[in-house]
Design an enzyme around this catalytic site. Structure first.
Site, short mmCIF file in Angstrom:
data_model
loop_
_atom_site.label_atom_id
_atom_site.label_comp_id
_atom_site.label_asym_id
_atom_site.label_seq_id
_atom_site.Cartn_x
_atom_site.Cartn_y
_atom_site.Cartn_z
N ASP A 8 -9.99 -68.15 95.78
CA ASP A 8 -9.27 -67.95 97.04
C ASP A 8 -8.29 -69.12 97.20
O ASP A 8 -8.12 -69.94 96.29
CB ASP A 8 -10.23 -67.78 98.22
CG ASP A 8 -10.94 -69.07 98.62
OD1 ASP A 8 -10.77 -70.11 97.94
OD2 ASP A 8 -11.68 -69.05 99.63
N CYS A 66 -13.86 -71.32 95.16
CA CYS A 66 -13.45 -71.26 96.57
C CYS A 66 -13.60 -72.67 97.12
O CYS A 66 -13.75 -73.63 96.34
CB CYS A 66 -14.24 -70.22 97.36
SG CYS A 66 -16.02 -70.54 97.52
N THR A 68 -16.00 -74.27 98.62
CA THR A 68 -17.28 -74.90 98.28
C THR A 68 -17.93 -74.32 97.03
O THR A 68 -18.89 -74.91 96.51
CB THR A 68 -18.29 -74.65 99.44
OG1 THR A 68 -18.40 -73.22 99.61
CG2 THR A 68 -17.82 -75.28 100.74
N HIS A 99 -31.29 -72.88 81.16
CA HIS A 99 -32.46 -72.19 81.72
C HIS A 99 -32.12 -70.85 82.37
O HIS A 99 -32.98 -69.97 82.42
CB HIS A 99 -33.14 -73.09 82.77
CG HIS A 99 -33.89 -74.23 82.14
ND1 HIS A 99 -34.72 -75.04 82.86
CD2 HIS A 99 -33.92 -74.70 80.86
CE1 HIS A 99 -35.26 -75.96 82.05
NE2 HIS A 99 -34.76 -75.78 80.84
N HIS A 134 -37.63 -68.87 79.00
CA HIS A 134 -36.63 -68.61 80.04
C HIS A 134 -36.09 -67.18 79.97
O HIS A 134 -35.55 -66.68 80.96
CB HIS A 134 -35.49 -69.62 79.94
CG HIS A 134 -35.95 -71.04 80.10
ND1 HIS A 134 -36.43 -71.52 81.30
CD2 HIS A 134 -36.07 -72.04 79.21
CE1 HIS A 134 -36.81 -72.78 81.14
NE2 HIS A 134 -36.61 -73.12 79.88
C1 RB5 Z 1 -12.16 -70.71 103.05
O1 RB5 Z 1 -11.71 -71.47 104.11
C2 RB5 Z 1 -13.57 -71.10 102.68
O2 RB5 Z 1 -14.45 -70.57 103.61
C3 RB5 Z 1 -13.90 -70.60 101.31
O3 RB5 Z 1 -13.00 -71.14 100.39
C4 RB5 Z 1 -15.27 -70.91 100.75
O4 RB5 Z 1 -15.57 -72.26 100.86
C5 RB5 Z 1 -16.35 -70.05 101.22
O5 RB5 Z 1 -17.51 -70.14 100.79
#
Ligand code: RB5
Length: 148
Positions: A8, A66, A68, A99, A134
């Site tokens: 994203d 994304c 995180t 694993h 595993h």
């Molecule tokens: C977008 O702002 C953010 O929510 C997305 O990139 C991500 O971190 C979601 O898990």
């Protein structure tokens, strides 16, 4: 290796950097977008595109980024046969391969530098699945009802 990559807006910059690295090492990359950090988009769109390519065998591995790594990982793991892992460190990437036979690497674009993301990706590419005890555990992941 044939790898699908998606991100994203929060993961766009890291996705671009890692895709450049993958291509420079001779990997074939299908980039499913997004194509800019400026426009806000929904991370599940790109996670589902990549996960579908992995699930149907068109690519061997997937890369998702994304902000995180969490949202793309949750969406990708809804696909049968996809084992997506959000890896913040090379050690996590190593364990996810050894694993868990992780076939989709998720990265946090707002948490990692380009160098850190590439170091994690290199370990994830180079580390084999250990198999052995595993293998059964990985098979059990697909049994949503749990073992008998
Ligand atoms: C977008 O702002 C953010 O929510 C997305 O990139 C991500 O971190 C979601 O898990």
């Amino acid at each position: 290796m044939k790898i699908a990559a998606g991100a994203d807006h929060g993961g766009y910059a890291i996705k671009e950097a890692v895709v450049r690295g993958l291509r420079s090492q001779g990997h074939e990359v299908i980039d499913v977008g997004t194509d800019s950090a400026q426009t806000s988009v929904d991370y599940p769109t790109f996670a589902h595109r990549v996960a579908a390519l992995v699930a149907n065998g068109e690519v061997e591995r997937g890369l998702l980024v994304c902000g995180t790594g969490l949202g793309v990982c949750m969406a990708a793991n809804r696909h049968r046969g996809v084992r997506a892992a959000d890896c913040l460190t090379p050690h996590l990437a190593e364990m996810a391969r050894r694993h868990n036979d992780a076939n989709v690497l998720c990265l946090g674009g707002r948490l990692l530098s380009e160098d850190e993301a590439w170091a994690i990706t290199e370990v994830w590419l180079a580390t084999p699945f250990e198999g052995g005890r595993h293998s059964k555990r990985v098979e059990l992941i697909e049994l949503q009802e749990g073992p008998a």
